[in-house]
Design a protein around this motif. Structure first.
Motif, PDB file in Angstrom:
ATOM      1  N   GLN A  94      52.258  58.939  56.726  1.00 28.32           N
ATOM      2  CA  GLN A  94      51.879  59.194  55.216  1.00 28.32           C
ATOM      3  C   GLN A  94      51.286  60.585  54.897  1.00 28.32           C
ATOM      4  O   GLN A  94      51.109  60.757  53.621  1.00 28.32           O
ATOM      5  CB  GLN A  94      51.056  58.178  54.607  1.00 28.32           C
ATOM      6  CG  GLN A  94      51.696  56.709  54.801  1.00 28.32           C
ATOM      7  CD  GLN A  94      50.894  55.622  53.958  1.00 28.32           C
ATOM      8  OE1 GLN A  94      49.824  55.878  53.554  1.00 28.32           O
ATOM      9  NE2 GLN A  94      51.403  54.560  54.026  1.00 28.32           N
ATOM     10  N   SER A  95      50.502  61.063  56.155  1.00 27.19           N
ATOM     11  CA  SER A  95      49.867  62.378  55.836  1.00 27.19           C
ATOM     12  C   SER A  95      48.738  62.302  54.769  1.00 27.19           C
ATOM     13  O   SER A  95      48.453  63.514  54.079  1.00 27.19           O
ATOM     14  CB  SER A  95      50.909  63.615  55.299  1.00 27.19           C
ATOM     15  OG  SER A  95      52.141  63.888  56.128  1.00 27.19           O
ATOM     16  N   THR A  96      48.312  61.397  54.428  1.00 26.59           N
ATOM     17  CA  THR A  96      47.247  60.944  53.599  1.00 26.59           C
ATOM     18  C   THR A  96      46.085  61.820  53.934  1.00 26.59           C
ATOM     19  O   THR A  96      45.466  62.587  53.140  1.00 26.59           O
ATOM     20  CB  THR A  96      46.899  59.654  53.433  1.00 26.59           C
ATOM     21  OG1 THR A  96      48.074  58.645  53.442  1.00 26.59           O
ATOM     22  CG2 THR A  96      45.904  59.470  52.356  1.00 26.59           C
ATOM     23  N   ASP A  98      45.949  64.620  55.473  1.00 21.51           N
ATOM     24  CA  ASP A  98      46.316  66.011  55.278  1.00 21.51           C
ATOM     25  C   ASP A  98      45.938  66.098  53.945  1.00 21.51           C
ATOM     26  O   ASP A  98      45.252  67.436  53.517  1.00 21.51           O
ATOM     27  CB  ASP A  98      47.654  66.373  55.976  1.00 21.51           C
ATOM     28  CG  ASP A  98      47.885  67.995  55.923  1.00 21.51           C
ATOM     29  OD1 ASP A  98      46.732  68.328  56.891  1.00 21.51           O
ATOM     30  OD2 ASP A  98      48.558  68.569  55.387  1.00 21.51           O
ATOM     31  N   ALA A  99      46.292  65.408  53.159  1.00 22.55           N
ATOM     32  CA  ALA A  99      46.305  65.491  51.603  1.00 22.55           C
ATOM     33  C   ALA A  99      44.752  65.795  51.185  1.00 22.55           C
ATOM     34  O   ALA A  99      44.210  66.408  50.596  1.00 22.55           O
ATOM     35  CB  ALA A  99      46.895  64.683  50.741  1.00 22.55           C
ATOM     36  N   VAL A 100      43.966  64.768  51.823  1.00 24.37           N
ATOM     37  CA  VAL A 100      42.484  64.604  51.546  1.00 24.37           C
ATOM     38  C   VAL A 100      41.775  65.901  52.156  1.00 24.37           C
ATOM     39  O   VAL A 100      40.835  66.418  51.361  1.00 24.37           O
ATOM     40  CB  VAL A 100      42.108  63.405  52.444  1.00 24.37           C
ATOM     41  CG1 VAL A 100      40.328  63.396  52.133  1.00 24.37           C
ATOM     42  CG2 VAL A 100      42.422  62.103  51.769  1.00 24.37           C
ATOM     43  N   LEU A 101      42.370  66.459  53.240  1.00 26.04           N
ATOM     44  CA  LEU A 101      41.670  67.462  53.800  1.00 26.04           C
ATOM     45  C   LEU A 101      41.777  68.890  52.944  1.00 26.04           C
ATOM     46  O   LEU A 101      41.195  69.816  53.239  1.00 26.04           O
ATOM     47  CB  LEU A 101      41.945  67.701  55.140  1.00 26.04           C
ATOM     48  CG  LEU A 101      41.406  66.712  55.954  1.00 26.04           C
ATOM     49  CD1 LEU A 101      41.595  66.797  57.578  1.00 26.04           C
ATOM     50  CD2 LEU A 101      39.789  66.498  55.922  1.00 26.04           C
ATOM     51  N   CYS A 102      42.791  68.893  52.040  1.00 27.21           N
ATOM     52  CA  CYS A 102      42.921  70.015  51.361  1.00 27.21           C
ATOM     53  C   CYS A 102      41.776  69.900  50.068  1.00 27.21           C
ATOM     54  O   CYS A 102      41.882  70.737  49.162  1.00 27.21           O
ATOM     55  CB  CYS A 102      44.423  70.190  50.836  1.00 27.21           C
ATOM     56  SG  CYS A 102      45.440  70.447  52.160  1.00 27.21           S
ATOM     57  N   THR A 103      41.289  68.812  49.977  1.00 25.60           N
ATOM     58  CA  THR A 103      40.146  68.825  48.814  1.00 25.60           C
ATOM     59  C   THR A 103      38.840  69.024  49.309  1.00 25.60           C
ATOM     60  O   THR A 103      38.733  69.404  50.870  1.00 25.60           O
ATOM     61  CB  THR A 103      40.218  67.307  48.123  1.00 25.60           C
ATOM     62  OG1 THR A 103      39.408  66.627  49.236  1.00 25.60           O
ATOM     63  CG2 THR A 103      41.617  66.930  47.833  1.00 25.60           C
ATOM     64  N   PRO A 104      37.631  69.179  48.737  1.00 23.96           N
ATOM     65  CA  PRO A 104      36.320  69.359  49.389  1.00 23.96           C
ATOM     66  C   PRO A 104      36.060  68.348  50.367  1.00 23.96           C
ATOM     67  O   PRO A 104      34.891  68.508  51.003  1.00 23.96           O
ATOM     68  CB  PRO A 104      35.326  69.256  48.078  1.00 23.96           C
ATOM     69  CG  PRO A 104      36.454  69.558  46.964  1.00 23.96           C
ATOM     70  CD  PRO A 104      37.682  68.984  47.211  1.00 23.96           C
ATOM     71  N   VAL A 105      36.723  67.211  50.810  1.00 24.41           N
ATOM     72  CA  VAL A 105      36.142  66.221  51.532  1.00 24.41           C
ATOM     73  C   VAL A 105      36.504  66.830  53.028  1.00 24.41           C
ATOM     74  O   VAL A 105      37.512  67.116  53.273  1.00 24.41           O
ATOM     75  CB  VAL A 105      37.231  64.932  51.226  1.00 24.41           C
ATOM     76  CG1 VAL A 105      36.713  63.931  52.466  1.00 24.41           C
ATOM     77  CG2 VAL A 105      36.779  64.304  49.978  1.00 24.41           C
ATOM     78  N   GLU A 106      35.409  66.589  53.790  1.00 28.29           N
ATOM     79  CA  GLU A 106      35.465  67.260  55.149  1.00 28.29           C
ATOM     80  C   GLU A 106      36.021  65.856  56.278  1.00 28.29           C
ATOM     81  O   GLU A 106      35.793  64.558  55.634  1.00 28.29           O
ATOM     82  CB  GLU A 106      33.947  67.629  55.549  1.00 28.29           C
ATOM     83  CG  GLU A 106      33.805  68.865  55.048  1.00 28.29           C
ATOM     84  CD  GLU A 106      34.360  70.268  55.581  1.00 28.29           C
ATOM     85  OE1 GLU A 106      34.848  70.185  56.721  1.00 28.29           O
ATOM     86  OE2 GLU A 106      34.425  71.008  54.526  1.00 28.29           O
ATOM     87  N   LEU A 256      42.419  66.899  63.656  1.00 27.51           N
ATOM     88  CA  LEU A 256      43.055  67.311  62.649  1.00 27.51           C
ATOM     89  C   LEU A 256      42.773  68.717  62.373  1.00 27.51           C
ATOM     90  O   LEU A 256      43.436  69.500  61.329  1.00 27.51           O
ATOM     91  CB  LEU A 256      42.638  66.369  61.278  1.00 27.51           C
ATOM     92  CG  LEU A 256      43.145  64.964  61.596  1.00 27.51           C
ATOM     93  CD1 LEU A 256      42.350  64.104  60.512  1.00 27.51           C
ATOM     94  CD2 LEU A 256      44.504  64.762  61.335  1.00 27.51           C
ATOM     95  N   VAL A 257      41.847  69.207  62.725  1.00 28.16           N
ATOM     96  CA  VAL A 257      41.303  70.722  62.475  1.00 28.16           C
ATOM     97  C   VAL A 257      41.622  71.630  63.619  1.00 28.16           C
ATOM     98  O   VAL A 257      40.507  71.421  64.468  1.00 28.16           O
ATOM     99  CB  VAL A 257      39.752  70.738  61.801  1.00 28.16           C
ATOM    100  CG1 VAL A 257      39.586  71.906  61.441  1.00 28.16           C
ATOM    101  CG2 VAL A 257      39.758  69.593  60.630  1.00 28.16           C
ATOM    102  N   SER A 258      42.437  72.387  63.780  1.00 26.75           N
ATOM    103  CA  SER A 258      42.648  73.202  64.870  1.00 26.75           C
ATOM    104  C   SER A 258      43.375  74.599  64.379  1.00 26.75           C
ATOM    105  O   SER A 258      43.707  74.644  63.313  1.00 26.75           O
ATOM    106  CB  SER A 258      43.588  72.678  65.776  1.00 26.75           C
ATOM    107  OG  SER A 258      44.805  72.452  65.273  1.00 26.75           O
TER     108      SER A 258
END
Lengths: 258, 308
Positions: A94-96, A98-106, A256-258
């Motif tokens: 669902q790439s949920t 990924d969507a969250v990580l484009c917001t200020p949420v770390e 998720l972060v690379s």
């Protein structure tokens, strides 16, 4: 740097809340269906196996003995499934995330939010199964009311461990290894029969995994037993959770972060 | 910090921006600046490094080297503040299938800490803006590709960003939908939003971008306005001959640049008249005489192995 220090409590709650909102929206499948099984399991053990077990096990009625194990495992497995298949679906299909990580949420808040959600579902299941066990007269002490909350600490540990697995696998089928391990472990955790009947080595292995402590605390509280041993077991659960959560947060960042 | 509401300096400024993975340099010391209120394009073949640059800009991927500032803030030091000022439309739609159209906007608003009543008002405005009014309560899997893309744009605007970043906004969509999305982006640009987009569609870059860079293998090859790039890198007219039947490309013509791509010959010249004799020569082929465009620039500059 400590990953847990990077968690923002507000963001953690927002991630948790997303899952809660969806859970409420899908309450029929989320709440009702998975609770069907424990009712039948309790009936099976209570009337079926219970009638075959003559007298008490370790001084308590068999349904009380095994009920503690069932309760613990229902709750912990719920956390496990939520943070393996549930989180994996949200992450990969669902790439949920990924969507969250484009917001200020770390990513750390995201990971702990998922873990907290897994434990919350375990808490709800725990309360429900405890209710069923009470109906069958298996809960012998008012202290039993504490069990779901104690179990949710163990569920936090299971959820964190599951997130580590989820963050590291590249193919959903690899969950099979993890599940094989967990379901095998079910038989040596003291859930269904007393641990002291096991060989010494198995007992040591069993106590290393915090689930055994969770089962032991639950069983104690069912009969109103609370001692220093309970406190140490509780501390063990907390320490196991904190260490595992730290690793889980790091694993998810690496994924998720690379 | 601002004059007449427009902040000074660049909206985005990259210096020697570097991103490498184990044995691959995805972005190789790239420098560029995007002005406030500008529509800036990144054009390049698949795998050129466009998405990686965008991901570094919206703080989704850490840099390996160089410096990058967005709305005047350093991406490594203040990612949180930057994310609050940037709206992101990633390459693949990642709408939440467990929520409906409006729910997707509201949940995103929550991640940005927008109060519920403000979020609801803004969500409704954005649903109108992207013309999804009738679909506000629809499940995501009932939306068409174009609707999903429009909802992605609405979601990216929920936090009232200063910069909108779009990674291939119209890839895979039909021409009507593409035109509709371009209209929306132009409207946003007119409202003063800074727009950064990546694309491998030349028409998209030409129609939408004030300025653009052409990227290949992690490097910027050229930058400028679409018109300038065409003027600088290819001659004004081109004769395109298809179905050449084994004919050899002519190299001996003065003032004409010739090129073969696949089974098509291209001849570039300053005037159309210069190409007239060639047109007769290719009588038996399918020929087109046209203005040269960004695609010609792109194909001349980017690596051919990449494209075939």
């Amino acid at each position: 740097m400590i990953a847990l220090a990077n968690v923002n409590p507000g963001d953690l709650f927002r991630v948790w809340r997303r899952n809660y909102d969806v859970y409420i929206r899908l309450w029929r499948t989320e709440m009702v269906a998975p609770l069907f099984e424990p009712i039948f399991t309790v009936m099976g053990f209570g009337w079926g196996v219970g009638s075959l077990v003559a007298g008490n096990v370790m001084g308590v009625p068999y349904l009380t003995f095994v009920g503690a194990g069932l309760l613990a495992f229902t709750a912990l497995l719920r956390a496990l499934f939520e943070c393996t298949y549930g989180s994996y679906f949200r992450m990969v299909y669902q790439s949920t995330f990924d969507a969250v990580l484009c917001t200020p949420v770390e990513v750390e808040s995201l990971a702990l939010g998922e873990i907290a959600w897994g434990a919350s579902k375990a808490l709800l299941d725990g309360i429900f199964v405890l209710g069923v066990l009470s109906l069958f007269g298996a809960v012998l002490s008012p202290l039993g009311i504490l069990i779901p909350f104690i179990l949710s600490i163990a569920a936090l540990w299971v959820a964190a461990l599951s997130i580590i697995v989820t963050a590291r696998i590249r193919d959903i089928n690899y969950f099979n290894f993890y599940l094989a391990f967990v379901f095998s472990y079910l038989w040596i955790s003291g859930a269904y029969f007393p641990l002291d009947k096991m060989p010494q080595l198995v007992q040591v292995l069993a106590w290393l995994v915090p689930v055994t402590a969770a089962v032991d605390i639950s069983r104690g509280l069912m009969i109103g037993h609370f001692s220093w041993r309970t406190v140490f077991e509780l501390l063990y659960l907390i320490v196991a959770f904190v260490l595992t959560a730290e690793l889980a947060l790091r694993s998810l960042r690496r994924r998720l972060v690379s | 910090m601002s004059v007449n509401g427009i902040p000074r300096g660049f909206a985005i400024e990259a210096r020697e921006l570097l991103k490498s993975y184990d044995n691959l340099t995805a972005v190789d010391k790239v420098s560029f600046g995007v002005n406030y209120g500008e529509a800036f394009g990144m054009l390049g073949p698949n795998g050129a490094g466009k998405s990686t640059i965008l991901r570094m800009i919206y703080c989704r991927t850490p840099l390996t080297g160089g410096s990058l500032s967005v709305v005047g803030l350093d991406v490594t030091r203040e990612p949180r503040s930057i994310k609050e000022s940037v709206g992101v439309v990633p390459q693949d739609n990642n709408l939440d299938p467990d929520l409906n159209v409006r729910g997707n906007l509201l949940i995103y608003a929550r991640y940005f800490r927008i109060p519920r009543n403000v979020a609801e008002k803004r969500a409704d405005e954005l649903i109108e803006f992207v013309e999804l009014g009738e679909k506000r309560a629809a499940r995501i899997d009932t939306l068409s590709g174009g609707m999903k893309r429009r909802l992605m744009i609405a979601r990216a605007l929920i936090n009232n960003p200063m910069i909108l970043v779009l990674d291939e906004p119209t890839t895979g969509l039909d021409p009507h939908v593409r035109i509709a999305i371009w209209d929306k982006l132009r409207e946003l640009r007119q409202q003063g939003l800074t727009i950064l987009l990546s694309t491998h569609y030349m028409d998209e870059a030409e129609k939408l971008c004030d300025r653009l860079v052409i990227i290949d293998r992690g490097r910027i090859l050229v930058s400028g306005t679409p018109r300038d790039l065409i003027a600088e890198h290819v001659l004004h007219f081109v004769l395109e001959a298809r179905g050449i039947n084994g004919r050899a490309l002519r190299h001996d013509l003065t003032g004409i640049i010739s090129e073969k791509r696949g089974s098509t010959h291209f001849y570039f010249a300053r005037t159309a008249e210069m190409l007239a004799p060639l047109m007769r020569e290719y009588e038996d082929c399918e020929t087109y005489l046209r203005h040269s465009n960004l695609e010609d620039v792109f194909l001349r500059l980017t690596d051919r192995d990449h494209l075939t």
